[in-house]
Design a protein around this motif. Structure first.
Motif, PDB file in Angstrom:
ATOM      1  N   PRO A 311       0.810  -1.235   0.000  1.00  0.00           N
ATOM      2  CA  PRO A 311       0.000   0.000   0.000  1.00  0.00           C
ATOM      3  C   PRO A 311       0.836   1.275   0.000  1.00  0.00           C
ATOM      4  CG  PRO A 311      -0.804  -1.573   1.639  1.00  0.00           C
ATOM      5  CD  PRO A 311       0.516  -2.098   1.161  1.00  0.00           C
ATOM      6  N   PHE A 316       0.903   1.392  -6.371  1.00  0.00           N
ATOM      7  CA  PHE A 316      -0.107   0.537  -5.757  1.00  0.00           C
ATOM      8  C   PHE A 316      -1.460   0.715  -6.442  1.00  0.00           C
ATOM      9  CE2 PHE A 316      -3.278   0.250  -2.101  1.00  0.00           C
ATOM     10  CZ  PHE A 316      -3.395  -1.129  -2.171  1.00  0.00           C
ATOM     11  N   PRO A 318      -5.062  -0.816  -5.863  1.00  0.00           N
ATOM     12  CA  PRO A 318      -5.910  -1.682  -5.048  1.00  0.00           C
ATOM     13  C   PRO A 318      -7.019  -2.339  -5.855  1.00  0.00           C
ATOM     14  CG  PRO A 318      -6.407   0.618  -4.621  1.00  0.00           C
ATOM     15  CD  PRO A 318      -5.183   0.603  -5.479  1.00  0.00           C
ATOM     16  N   ASP A 344      -5.728  -4.878   0.225  1.00  0.00           N
ATOM     17  CA  ASP A 344      -5.917  -4.670  -1.216  1.00  0.00           C
ATOM     18  C   ASP A 344      -6.936  -3.572  -1.495  1.00  0.00           C
ATOM     19  OD1 ASP A 344      -5.132  -5.232  -3.767  1.00  0.00           O
ATOM     20  OD2 ASP A 344      -5.972  -7.246  -3.855  1.00  0.00           O
ATOM     21  N   PRO A 346      -7.763   0.957  -0.957  1.00  0.00           N
ATOM     22  CA  PRO A 346      -7.092   2.252  -0.762  1.00  0.00           C
ATOM     23  C   PRO A 346      -7.251   2.818   0.645  1.00  0.00           C
ATOM     24  CG  PRO A 346      -9.178   2.574  -1.889  1.00  0.00           C
ATOM     25  CD  PRO A 346      -9.012   1.089  -1.737  1.00  0.00           C
ATOM     26  N   LYS A 376      -3.259  -0.089   8.604  1.00  0.00           N
ATOM     27  CA  LYS A 376      -1.956  -0.320   7.993  1.00  0.00           C
ATOM     28  C   LYS A 376      -0.883   0.447   8.753  1.00  0.00           C
ATOM     29  CE  LYS A 376      -4.234  -0.744   3.505  1.00  0.00           C
ATOM     30  NZ  LYS A 376      -4.566  -0.070   2.229  1.00  0.00           N
TER      31      LYS A 376
END
Length: 420
Positions: A311, A316, A318, A344, A346, A376
């Motif tokens: 991420p 990245f 998603p 997976d 945003p 995260k």
């Protein structure tokens, strides 16, 4: 037991251990604990074959203890058959409180049975009630001669494997009988009731739990780890296993295991209910490995063929765009489904709840619930593969906070027709 019987018993154990080492110590592999999450299907060759292979392969001798089982004769026979189909030579040891027609104390102290265990390359514990294992082999916390023989097998480089109850006893501390995850989360964690001393094959630093994802047992693992001072926990799912050899953990079978790291976590006692900030979660799928010494997890070769999901990477992209809210974070596989979705997507975080607001017997503090916040952080990465026929994720270093919340009573009321 007479003095003569005790001497014969001790001599039998020593002789069996000596014979074991004389013939096998030079070629034995490292001692191996195999914790199986329960509901192990008999056609799961990946797990059954690995158990036999770790003990030396075809011809390896196994002692099977269905001590925990409700129907020990049947359970032992099925396990013996499964091991022998993989080339092992397996024998049921008739030591189980619920084994009809058997003299438990006599068999438990039988020098011949103890010698047969000591000369095996592997020991397999069935599922059932783990308290029956510890109460039989380690009454009042004291190891019997039979348990000492099992430890000799293990320390000589043998295998100790167990499914469900047989996995629970792998830790030094274990859940004895704690079926209600939410009540444990609310503080019901009593010695001799919900928790007890395990047999400790995986050592003092790692806590093991079973049926983990299927039964939403993250809700009971977290307070247990905090109460007992564990920094690392491994929750193994059904029909899956964790092969633990020294510092190396490998996940095999149908699904995976959740690795819980509380090394940087904190808790606020002033809140008056369980809470946790900064727990680190990693979902290890089949084929993934973890190094207990370095703390490094490695995805399976199949996953490594796919792009890493990072991420924090500038490129990245998603897969998911929605931001779900989970009404029952202790539901079947919910915690891992949420982790896979978040890695997976945003979004920086996802939230969900765990509660039982029903006013009923046994439900302490129905107004008390918990908010789970997954988010995260540094090092949060993942992988996915469709090689198994679905989207199977590995997720490393996701963070989790759990905070107590209060629900209204009643939580909801029926919708009434609008007045005309």
């Amino acid at each position: 037991m007479t003095t003569k019987s005790k001497t014969t018993l001790a001599n039998a154990v020593r002789l069996s251990a000596a014979l074991l080492c004389a013939g096998a110590c030079a070629s034995a592999q490292a001692q191996t604990a195999i914790a199986i999450g329960g509901a192990l299907k008999f056609d799961n060759d990946a797990v059954w074959k690995r158990i036999v292979d770790e003990a030396g392969g075809r011809g390896a001798r196994f002692a099977v203890l269905a001590t925990a089982a409700g129907n020990p004769a049947r359970a032992a026979a099925l396990i013996v058959d499964a091991l022998e189909r993989q080339g092992a030579v397996a024998e049921a040891i008739p030591v189980a409180p619920k084994l009809k027609g058997a003299d438990l104390n006599k068999n438990l102290q039988d020098p011949a049975l103890i010698a047969r265990i000591a000369s095996a390359k592997g020991v397999f514990f069935s599922g059932g009630a783990q308290e029956l294992i510890v109460d039989t082999l380690q009454p009042q916390g004291q190891p019997t001669e039979m348990l000492k023989a099992i430890w000799q097998v293990y320390r000589a480089g043998g295998v100790v494997a167990g499914t469900s109850a047989g996995a629970a006893i792998m830790s030094e501390q274990m859940f004895r009988d704690a079926q209600d995850n939410l009540q444990v989360l609310k503080g019901q964690l009593r010695e001799g009731r919900e928790v007890d001393r395990g047999l400790g094959f995986v050592g003092p630093a790692l806590f093991i739990d079973q049926h983990f994802l299927k039964r939403g047992r993250v809700g009971r693992m977290l307070p247990m780890m905090l109460a007992k001072g564990y920094k690392l926990g491994l929750g193994v799912d059904e029909n899956s296993a964790a092969v633990i050899r020294g510092k190396d953990v490998e996940v095999i079978g149908a699904k995976g295991a959740l690795l819980v790291d509380l090394g940087e976590a904190s808790s606020d006692a002033a809140l008056g209910a369980f809470n946790l900030q900064g727990a680190r979660l990693s979902y290890l799928d089949r084929g993934d490995r973890h190094d207990l010494k370095t703390g490094v997890s490695t995805p399976s070769p199949l996953k490594q063929r796919e792009p890493r999901i990072d991420p924090a990477a500038p490129d990245f992209k998603p897969y998911y765009s929605n931001e779900p809210f989970y009404m029952d974070m202790l539901g079947d596989t919910t915690i891992v489904n949420a982790m896979a979705h978040l890695i997976d997507s945003p979004h920086a975080e996802l939230r969900g709840l765990a509660a039982d607001v029903r006013v009923r017997a046994g439900n302490e503090r129905p107004e008390l619930g918990f908010e789970f916040r997954l988010y995260k952080g540094a090092g949060t990465v993942g992988w996915s593969t469709s090689a198994f026929g679905g989207e199977d994720y590995t997720v490393l270093n996701m963070r989790l906070d759990v905070m107590p919340v209060q629900f209204a009573q009643p939580l909801y009321t029926p919708l009434r027709p609008a007045a005309r």
